[in-house]
Enzyme design. Structure first.
Site, PDB file in Angstrom:
ATOM      1  CG  ASP A   1     112.862 -33.040 127.574  1.00 49.23           C
ATOM      2  OD1 ASP A   1     112.331 -34.040 128.103  1.00 49.23           O
ATOM      3  OD2 ASP A   1     113.764 -33.122 126.721  1.00 49.23           O
TER       4      ASP A   1
ATOM      5  CG  HIS B   1     115.734 -37.515 129.106  1.00 50.50           C
ATOM      6  ND1 HIS B   1     115.872 -37.353 127.750  1.00 50.50           N
ATOM      7  CD2 HIS B   1     114.813 -36.597 129.497  1.00 50.50           C
ATOM      8  CE1 HIS B   1     115.077 -36.385 127.339  1.00 50.50           C
ATOM      9  NE2 HIS B   1     114.423 -35.913 128.379  1.00 50.50           N
TER      10      HIS B   1
ATOM     11  CE  LYS C   1     120.564 -43.404 128.444  1.00 48.12           C
ATOM     12  NZ  LYS C   1     119.870 -42.121 128.480  1.00 48.12           N
TER      13      LYS C   1
ATOM     14  CE1 TYR D   1     119.663 -43.453 124.232  1.00 48.17           C
ATOM     15  CE2 TYR D   1     119.825 -41.953 122.374  1.00 48.17           C
ATOM     16  CZ  TYR D   1     119.093 -42.516 123.406  1.00 48.17           C
ATOM     17  OH  TYR D   1     117.788 -42.133 123.597  1.00 48.17           O
TER      18      TYR D   1
END
Length: 181
Positions: free
Chosen positions: A170, A62, A72, A132
């Site tokens: 996904d 992603h 991130k 995250y």
């Protein structure tokens, strides 16, 4: 804290200094000043995310585009994952290459993933809690992705095929050459 850059420019593996004694352990998992000095960047995280997944889950590759692109800082709170960062910067000499790092509650490693990268992970333990920090807010209209089994990327997710669990969303992601970058 030990910080080392991977072969993908701007993507770093971070190993905190862990202090152990007869009571257990202590470590500083995040410090803005120390991280910014180590990365030679000025990162301002604005959003924290957490997920819980079962063995065999692959959360695909992603990313967010444009003004909503995100850097991130990822780590595992419980369990073990194979964390993958894919260079999607079209002008990069490592475009389409990836780094894969085992992150676990035991090794306490973290991965810093810069803007312009895709990100995904596979769960190698029975369960895993994944955490995250993001330096930009999520924006649905800016989200993109690449299917986990893209033949060009050829990522070894370290799972037997019959154990892999991927969301319907996904499974509908495009291959890299058709992705909206």
């Amino acid at each position: 804290m030990n910080v080392r850059e991977t072969h993908l420019k701007g993507c770093f593996i971070i190993e905190p200094t862990v202090f152990k004694d007869n009571r257990g352990y202590f470590f500083e998992s995040f410090n803005t000043k120390n991280l910014n000095e180590a990365l030679k960047k000025n990162i301002n995280f604005v959003q924290d995310n957490q997920s819980y997944s079962y063995r065999g889950v692959i959360r695909a590759i992603h990313y967010q585009t444009g003004e909503y692109a995100q850097a991130k800082l990822v780590r595992v709170l419980s369990g073990k994952v194979l964390d993958v960062a894919v260079d999607l910067r079209q002008d990069s000499p490592t475009f389409g290459q990836y780094v894969a790092v085992e992150l676990s509650a035991e090794n306490k490693k973290q991965l810093f993933i810069p803007k312009g990268f895709g990100h995904g992970f596979s769960v190698l333990s029975e369960t895993a809690e994944f955490f995250y920090k993001c330096d930009n807010f999520y924006n649905k209209d800016s989200e993109g992705g690449v299917i986990y089994n893209d033949p060009r990327l050829n990522i070894d997710w370290q799972l037997p095929y019959d154990e892999i669990k991927v969301s319907k969303k996904d499974l509908e992601l495009p291959v890299l050459e058709n992705a909206r970058l």
